[in-house]
Design an enzyme around this catalytic site. Structure first.
Site, PDB file in Angstrom:
ATOM      1  N   THR A  95       9.804 -16.212  35.974  1.00  0.00           N
ATOM      2  CA  THR A  95      10.270 -17.587  35.869  1.00  0.00           C
ATOM      3  C   THR A  95      11.710 -17.546  35.395  1.00  0.00           C
ATOM      4  O   THR A  95      11.982 -17.459  34.199  1.00  0.00           O
ATOM      5  CB  THR A  95       9.383 -18.366  34.881  1.00  0.00           C
ATOM      6  OG1 THR A  95       8.036 -18.300  35.352  1.00  0.00           O
ATOM      7  CG2 THR A  95       9.816 -19.818  34.794  1.00  0.00           C
ATOM      8  N   LYS A 171       8.645 -23.423  40.585  1.00  0.00           N
ATOM      9  CA  LYS A 171       7.954 -22.904  39.396  1.00  0.00           C
ATOM     10  C   LYS A 171       8.364 -23.685  38.148  1.00  0.00           C
ATOM     11  O   LYS A 171       7.515 -24.115  37.355  1.00  0.00           O
ATOM     12  CB  LYS A 171       8.280 -21.411  39.223  1.00  0.00           C
ATOM     13  CG  LYS A 171       7.829 -20.790  37.914  1.00  0.00           C
ATOM     14  CD  LYS A 171       6.315 -20.790  37.716  1.00  0.00           C
ATOM     15  CE  LYS A 171       5.950 -20.204  36.359  1.00  0.00           C
ATOM     16  NZ  LYS A 171       4.541 -20.363  36.029  1.00  0.00           N
ATOM     17  N   LYS A 240      12.692 -21.824  26.909  1.00  0.00           N
ATOM     18  CA  LYS A 240      13.633 -21.410  27.963  1.00  0.00           C
ATOM     19  C   LYS A 240      13.318 -22.118  29.274  1.00  0.00           C
ATOM     20  O   LYS A 240      14.216 -22.639  29.962  1.00  0.00           O
ATOM     21  CB  LYS A 240      13.537 -19.877  28.121  1.00  0.00           C
ATOM     22  CG  LYS A 240      14.367 -19.282  29.239  1.00  0.00           C
ATOM     23  CD  LYS A 240      13.547 -19.020  30.518  1.00  0.00           C
ATOM     24  CE  LYS A 240      12.381 -18.062  30.306  1.00  0.00           C
ATOM     25  NZ  LYS A 240      11.571 -17.922  31.550  1.00  0.00           N
TER      26      LYS A 240
END
Lengths: 291, 291, 291, 291
Positions: A95, A171, A240
């Site tokens: 990711t 994603k 993040k």
């Protein structure tokens, strides 16, 4: 085809295990070498450098925390870019930011190497069951080459075109949707609880009527129980992810008020060093509500 | 058992139709008398006053816009409270405030009448198919008496205890969850679109992987298509629902940032007099994003 | 001391004019050469390249839109870094990101050149009146050298230490505070208007009691009048400022819900291509409220 | 003129003291009789019932926590409505809902009594110094009669027309503006602190440049010092104020995202039972930011 796999966290181990089970010749690499033990026992070769892993590999998969760690794996003297064979394929499962993914694709292309982004949806237990959902993007031949591998680790592959970053954005969007679903549940169940309806009753109703779907049932269960284990990702990692969603939104001029809120929630969680994933939003909301 | 039904909007007509089909003796009442025509043809008696409707009714169902209209139906010289028989049951299907529902229950009880709240989930087509989900609350005997009726209009009845207001809060919470799901989808799909991923591709992925469930598929379809018809409720009605969620939250001291945002969205929609339901959040977000 | 000035937008022209009036020897440069005319008439020399401007300059001031335009001025064959004399000083007046400011300072230092950040507060009319407020940061000798220039363009200099980026963050914070003040006023005045109190009466009260201060009076006046001219910055520029605030917040893990909201407002304004600065928040809010 | 005063909290005592000092004949009443001691020593008469206080009073001022407590004082057998003389004037200084204020005005009018709303701005020290800012509204003759009293307790009276509720809305709006200013400051100073700029330096700059005004200086000082004493109002009271702002916004269809946020902050504070006023937002934000 010879396969290499870099990044043996909980997700990486589960995925690599399925590649091995499917009969592929597999070499693994991990910075912390202890994490290679189980796979070695199961039949994988262990490389001690990225260079060694790349030597005979036709395909190398990476499952890495974030842009900067993937950059460490990709760049430098012992990096993937330096050692991957010509025409070999890098499948990035991580990711990461769409921009970094596209930039890495360009570097591989300039070296005659292939790259696709193929980020996956599912916690480690889903990965172990080879039931991941996969979004992939990159050049058509590269995706074709990746297919036999992706098919043994997931239950469905969805194509998002030629630009690898598109799959990464799907994603990130998915993680945002999950985070927003948890916030929504947690607000609703807390409202119920403060007005005399148990979290269990709320959850029983919504998870069997409007949202009878595993992801809602599972996260809703955790929220209903105030039990946030096992976690699906550390607060820093999920912070993040939410930061990246907001960064892409800012750079493409999309106001996303819900994304702002779940980003702030993850910042708080990461600052407070709790070992919970976003299911822990429910704790923040309950605390704010005086429960 | 003789049944009365008050409030023949799109939802009310569909529900009353199913009661009739199930073989119950049904009398209907509606302020605008034209709306009784179809049911009359189908075999329902038509009352011209609430008093007349109540005369022989053992159970009266109401499906009414909001607290104040229900109060008009309940109070006054031609009101339900005045005319409902002793021991007869009022089943309130409407989306109203928990406080008003509890207050109305107390008034009925003081007059020896029964009352339960039984708000329903589903658009008119779902109501017509007798597939509503129902949350009910009230005294046990009253719920027992209501069951045969509720069973012919819905596919499942969930019990939320003795206080009628609890069922109304579940309904409001559900509407909040739906509104928040739409906001989430619309933010995500808009982010995708501004970054080169079609809304269709986003929707195809999420509605078949993480959220393969009718409510997500259906609203997501509308959002993906920017096609907001048929609407599930007028902006003014849905604004009222979101206002009630925020009111309960304020009164019970629960901070609900997502509920604030969807409330503001509904205020904007109602102010702008568009004929869209909350699926229209997608238009606001697309416009804000410059699409 | 010989002075150079690069960037002759409305702010730059006003500031450069005051440097000239104070008796300094001034050479100016601007990509669009027409903007140098007025200053040339007033006695400034005009350079046609950055290199030429740097030739004799002891101090060069830049007043530039954003990081990327400043990078064009600084880097490359005709860039400041290439041509600034050893020990000469670059005073950056622009509203740029703290990180870029610190990075530029490091590049100058590596070349034996000096750099300070000295962003300014005030619209062009304030600049023309030499009444700017200035936040500066950088090495002590560099700030000492800058002082005689800064004193003739502003009414007060505040020191924020050795790291230039600190002054840039103060500037960004100030812009956030102004944006948040405008949002606050606009929400309050709109609430008043929808409840029968004129915007003028609201403004008369608050600007003479709690907030009798020019910035509140001036922006509040614009908000009260729905008159947003003259604008203090284009929507794209102010969007950039709010984006930077949110970026620094994300990178330093500070949840800033107000900053999220004013950032979203600026995104909307920039997407809609209106020629209004943030005073235009009031138009968004009034429209949302159905006025 | 004979004056009565009901409600001797910190604000009430300070205000009543100034009325006494100005030479008016004053009778006071407070549920907790101890709070009358100081004023009695200073020369006030003490009534033990509202009826007794009303006996000779031409004007009665009330300074009361909220709608429901004011209703206790106004209604019932020992209430103001029952006992206030014909043509006597009730000056309501309290921060109450506009709707309640208008409703109370109508009740007084029906009884031949006068009523104006005259809510005040300032903490107890400002009240003691007779420096309050006053917004008043009501019938012209009633405001004229009130003037001599209001002039001795404040430094300025602003008129908002015939409907008393308008003055109450101005008061609520002002409290919203103050709360939003504190949120803004606290976000900005926290951003600075996490990036190496002391809260003191931030505050020194902004309070002497853009916002050199007591309310910004004073609250900013508290925020900079993380010292929230003395408090200007209990969390429960300020939560009520923010709830009322949001209620009026909802009822008049005004989306107010900032008002939503400060409301949520006050809910959290009240839930956590801290003895801080809204300056304590700074603690929430610092904690969220991991400080």
């Amino acid at each position: 085809m010879k396969i290499g796999f870099i990044g043996l966290g909980a997700m990486g181990q589960a995925i690599a295990g399925n590649i091995l089970k499917a009969g592929f010749s597999l070499t693994v690499y991990n910075r912390t070498v202890e994490k290679t033990t189980a796979l070695q026992k199961a039949g994988a070769a262990v490389a001690t450098t990225v260079a060694e892993l790349c030597k005979n590999a036709d395909i190398v998969l990476t499952m890495i925390t974030d842009d900067s760690v993937l950059a460490q794996v990709s760049d430098g003297a012992d990096g993937l870019l330096q050692h991957l064979k010509k025409n070999a394929l890098h499948i990035s499962l991580s990711t990461i930011s769409p921009d970094y993914s596209d930039a890495l694709a360009a570097k591989h292309a300039a070296l005659g190497q292939q790259y696709i982004a193929a980020p996956v949806f599912g916690k480690p237990d889903v990965a172990a069951a080879a039931k991941l959902w996969i979004a992939n993007a990159g050049s058509a031949p590269a995706k074709e080459k990746a297919k036999p591998i992706l098919q043994v680790i997931g239950q469905g592959i969805y194509d998002f075109g030629e630009h690898p970053g598109a799959a990464n954005l799907v994603k990130l969007s998915g993680n945002f949707i999950i985070a927003a679903m948890i916030e929504t549940l947690a607000e609703a169940y807390t409202l119920g609880e403060k007005n005399g309806i148990t979290r269990n009753d709320m959850h029983a109703f919504f998870s069997s009527t409007l949202f009878p779907v595993p992801i809602f049932k599972n996260y809703g269960r955790l929220v209903a129980d105030h039990n946030y284990l096992p976690i699906g990702g550390s607060p820093k990692i999920l912070q993040k992810d939410m930061r990246l969603v907001n960064e892409v939104a800012a750079n493409s001029s999309v106001p996303m008020p819900f994304a702002n809120i779940v980003h702030n929630r993850m910042i708080k969680m990461a600052n407070q060093d709790v070992e919970e994933d976003w299911a822990g939003f429910a704790r923040q909301i309950a605390t704010d509500a005086g429960l």
